[in-house]
Design a protein around this motif. Structure first.
Motif, short mmCIF file in Angstrom:
data_model
loop_
_atom_site.label_atom_id
_atom_site.label_comp_id
_atom_site.label_asym_id
_atom_site.label_seq_id
_atom_site.Cartn_x
_atom_site.Cartn_y
_atom_site.Cartn_z
N GLU A 239 38.64 5.52 52.29
CA GLU A 239 38.21 5.30 50.92
C GLU A 239 38.33 6.56 50.06
O GLU A 239 38.32 6.48 48.83
CB GLU A 239 36.77 4.79 50.88
N VAL B 178 41.09 6.40 47.46
CA VAL B 178 40.78 5.62 46.26
C VAL B 178 39.92 6.45 45.31
O VAL B 178 40.17 6.49 44.10
CB VAL B 178 40.07 4.30 46.63
N LEU B 179 38.90 7.11 45.84
CA LEU B 179 38.02 7.92 45.01
C LEU B 179 38.76 9.12 44.41
O LEU B 179 38.49 9.51 43.28
CB LEU B 179 36.83 8.40 45.82
N GLY C 139 41.94 9.18 43.55
CA GLY C 139 42.74 8.64 42.45
C GLY C 139 41.90 8.34 41.22
O GLY C 139 42.30 8.63 40.09
N ALA C 140 40.73 7.75 41.43
CA ALA C 140 39.84 7.44 40.31
C ALA C 140 39.34 8.72 39.64
O ALA C 140 39.27 8.79 38.40
CB ALA C 140 38.66 6.60 40.79
N THR C 141 39.01 9.71 40.43
CA THR C 141 38.53 10.98 39.87
C THR C 141 39.63 11.68 39.08
O THR C 141 39.39 12.21 37.99
CB THR C 141 38.02 11.90 40.98
N GLY D 72 42.07 10.25 37.59
CA GLY D 72 42.24 9.48 36.36
C GLY D 72 41.20 9.83 35.32
O GLY D 72 41.51 9.94 34.13
N LEU D 73 39.97 10.00 35.76
CA LEU D 73 38.90 10.37 34.82
C LEU D 73 39.05 11.79 34.31
O LEU D 73 38.74 12.08 33.15
CB LEU D 73 37.54 10.23 35.49
N GLN E 246 41.12 12.16 31.08
CA GLN E 246 40.67 11.49 29.86
C GLN E 246 40.43 12.53 28.76
O GLN E 246 40.11 13.68 29.02
CB GLN E 246 39.37 10.71 30.12
#
Length: 83
Positions: A59, A62-63, A65-67, A69-70, A73
């Motif tokens: 996992e 996944v985390l 990639g999400a981090t 992405g954030l 921003q």
């Protein structure tokens, strides 16, 4: 926490953590579980740890990639610009 730390620090920390994740994912699931149980010994807590270790490492991708992405921003860039 592994994926978030990997994305946050970046650079060589990201590289080392992701190579560790690659190594763990390259080992077949059942063999990894048996190896962890041999090292830690028979116990219910050790079984829970062995089962959750592989899942947490998987996992972390996944985390990460999400981090990442954030972190790209615009409001994050604005906060960094403001200090």
């Amino acid at each position: 926490m592994l994926g978030v730390a990997s994305a946050y620090f970046g650079g060589w920390v990201d590289y080392l953590l992701q190579r560790f994740v690659d190594t763990v994912q390259a080992i077949p699931y059942l063999i990894l579980l048996i190896a962890i149980m041999v090292v830690l010994g028979p116990s219910f807590i050790n079984v829970v740890f062995a089962l959750s270790f592989r899942r947490a490492v998987t996992e972390s991708r996944v985390l990460r990639g999400a981090t990442m992405g954030l972190m790209n921003q615009t409001y994050i860039e604005a906060a960094r610009a403001m200090g």
